[in-house]
Enzyme design. Structure first.
Site, short mmCIF file in Angstrom:
data_model
loop_
_atom_site.label_atom_id
_atom_site.label_comp_id
_atom_site.label_asym_id
_atom_site.label_seq_id
_atom_site.Cartn_x
_atom_site.Cartn_y
_atom_site.Cartn_z
N CYS A 78 -79.54 63.15 92.82
CA CYS A 78 -80.29 62.92 91.60
C CYS A 78 -79.60 63.63 90.43
O CYS A 78 -79.15 64.77 90.54
CB CYS A 78 -81.74 63.35 91.77
SG CYS A 78 -82.24 64.82 90.90
N GLU A 79 -79.51 62.90 89.34
CA GLU A 79 -78.74 63.42 88.20
C GLU A 79 -79.48 64.52 87.45
O GLU A 79 -78.88 65.22 86.64
CB GLU A 79 -78.36 62.28 87.25
CG GLU A 79 -79.54 61.62 86.58
CD GLU A 79 -79.11 60.41 85.73
OE1 GLU A 79 -77.96 59.99 85.84
OE2 GLU A 79 -79.96 59.91 84.98
N HIS A 80 -80.78 64.67 87.69
CA HIS A 80 -81.52 65.70 86.97
C HIS A 80 -81.41 67.07 87.63
O HIS A 80 -81.51 68.09 86.96
CB HIS A 80 -83.00 65.31 86.85
CG HIS A 80 -83.20 64.09 86.01
ND1 HIS A 80 -84.15 63.13 86.31
CD2 HIS A 80 -82.57 63.67 84.90
CE1 HIS A 80 -84.08 62.17 85.40
NE2 HIS A 80 -83.13 62.47 84.54
N HIS A 81 -81.27 67.09 88.95
CA HIS A 81 -81.27 68.37 89.66
C HIS A 81 -80.07 68.56 90.58
O HIS A 81 -79.94 69.60 91.21
CB HIS A 81 -82.56 68.50 90.49
CG HIS A 81 -83.81 68.33 89.69
ND1 HIS A 81 -84.46 67.13 89.58
CD2 HIS A 81 -84.50 69.22 88.95
CE1 HIS A 81 -85.53 67.27 88.80
NE2 HIS A 81 -85.58 68.53 88.40
N GLN A 119 -82.97 56.76 90.70
CA GLN A 119 -83.32 55.66 91.59
C GLN A 119 -83.52 54.34 90.85
O GLN A 119 -83.18 53.27 91.34
CB GLN A 119 -84.59 56.03 92.38
CG GLN A 119 -84.88 55.05 93.50
CD GLN A 119 -86.08 55.46 94.33
OE1 GLN A 119 -86.33 56.64 94.51
NE2 GLN A 119 -86.83 54.49 94.84
N HIS A 147 -87.12 62.29 97.66
CA HIS A 147 -86.34 63.10 96.71
C HIS A 147 -86.47 64.57 97.03
O HIS A 147 -87.56 65.14 96.95
CB HIS A 147 -86.84 62.85 95.28
CG HIS A 147 -86.47 61.49 94.75
ND1 HIS A 147 -85.55 61.32 93.75
CD2 HIS A 147 -86.87 60.26 95.13
CE1 HIS A 147 -85.41 60.01 93.51
NE2 HIS A 147 -86.20 59.36 94.33
N CYS A 149 -85.54 66.93 95.26
CA CYS A 149 -85.92 67.70 94.07
C CYS A 149 -87.43 67.79 93.94
O CYS A 149 -87.95 68.75 93.40
CB CYS A 149 -85.29 67.13 92.81
SG CYS A 149 -85.76 65.45 92.41
ZN ZN Z 1 -84.39 65.24 90.60
#
Ligand code: ZN
Length: 186
Positions: A78-81, A119, A147, A149
């Site tokens: 995941c690109e956020h975490h 996603q 996920h 995260c």
């Molecule tokens: Zn994430």
């Protein structure tokens, strides 16, 4: 896309280990930067190849029903975490002039998923790619994923899955087509 510089990644991971309050030189951690750098070549190995170019198409000899490829496993970050999310991709399409070699689906998904992703984008990229390469009567893509995260940070229920979908053509316009697809991937 330039190749990963493993030496530089090792250096940064070593520094990162120090920054979280650990001793990067202790026994269990001393080879970790090298292992992480090596794992990155797999986890982020989806850059540099155009997924559209690896798909082989064949002439359709009159098949006009839905084709389904379901339960294709994938792993992504995941690109956020920068934590993993993983699960299954289900693909359906109704051919027009072209059909696709089903063995190419996992490879195409691999190229999109082994990147920093979300996603929703992953789902749409798979649908758009098939739509562009096959010009079918319609495409449906559904992804179910867990996920890390959400799970590791305790944000959501531990076993909750996220479901995303992308539809084109008949899958978008025709409710019967869409529900046939959703029934077949259950
Ligand atoms: Zn994430």
């Amino acid at each position: 896309m330039k190749n990963m510089n493993s030496e530089q990644i090792e250096k940064l991971i070593k520094e990162l280990i120090g920054q979280i309050g650990e001793d990067p030189s202790r026994e269990g951690l001393k080879d970790t930067p090298a292992r992480v750098a090596k794992s990155f070549t797999k986890l982020y190995g989806g850059y540099g190849t155009n997924p559209k170019e690896i798909i082989t198409v064949f002439d359709n000899e009159g098949y006009d029903e839905m084709v389904i490829a379901r339960d294709i496993e994938f792993y992504s970050m995941c690109e956020h975490h920068m934590l993993p999310f993983y699960g299954k991709v289900h693909i359906g399409y109704i051919p027009d002039q072209k059909i696709v070699g089903l063995s190419k689906m996992p490879r195409m998904i691999e190229l999109y998923s082994r990147r920093l992703q979300n996603q929703e984008r992953l789902t749409k990229q798979i649908a758009d790619t098939l739509n562009e390469v096959l010009k079918p009567k319609g495409v449906g893509v559904v992804i179910q994923a867990a996920h890390m995260c959400m799970q590791a940070r305790g944000v959501e229920k531990q076993h909750s899955n996220m479901v995303t979908s992308s539809f084109t053509g008949l899958f978008k316009k025709n409710m019967n087509t869409r529900s046939e697809f959703l029934n077949l991937i259950k």
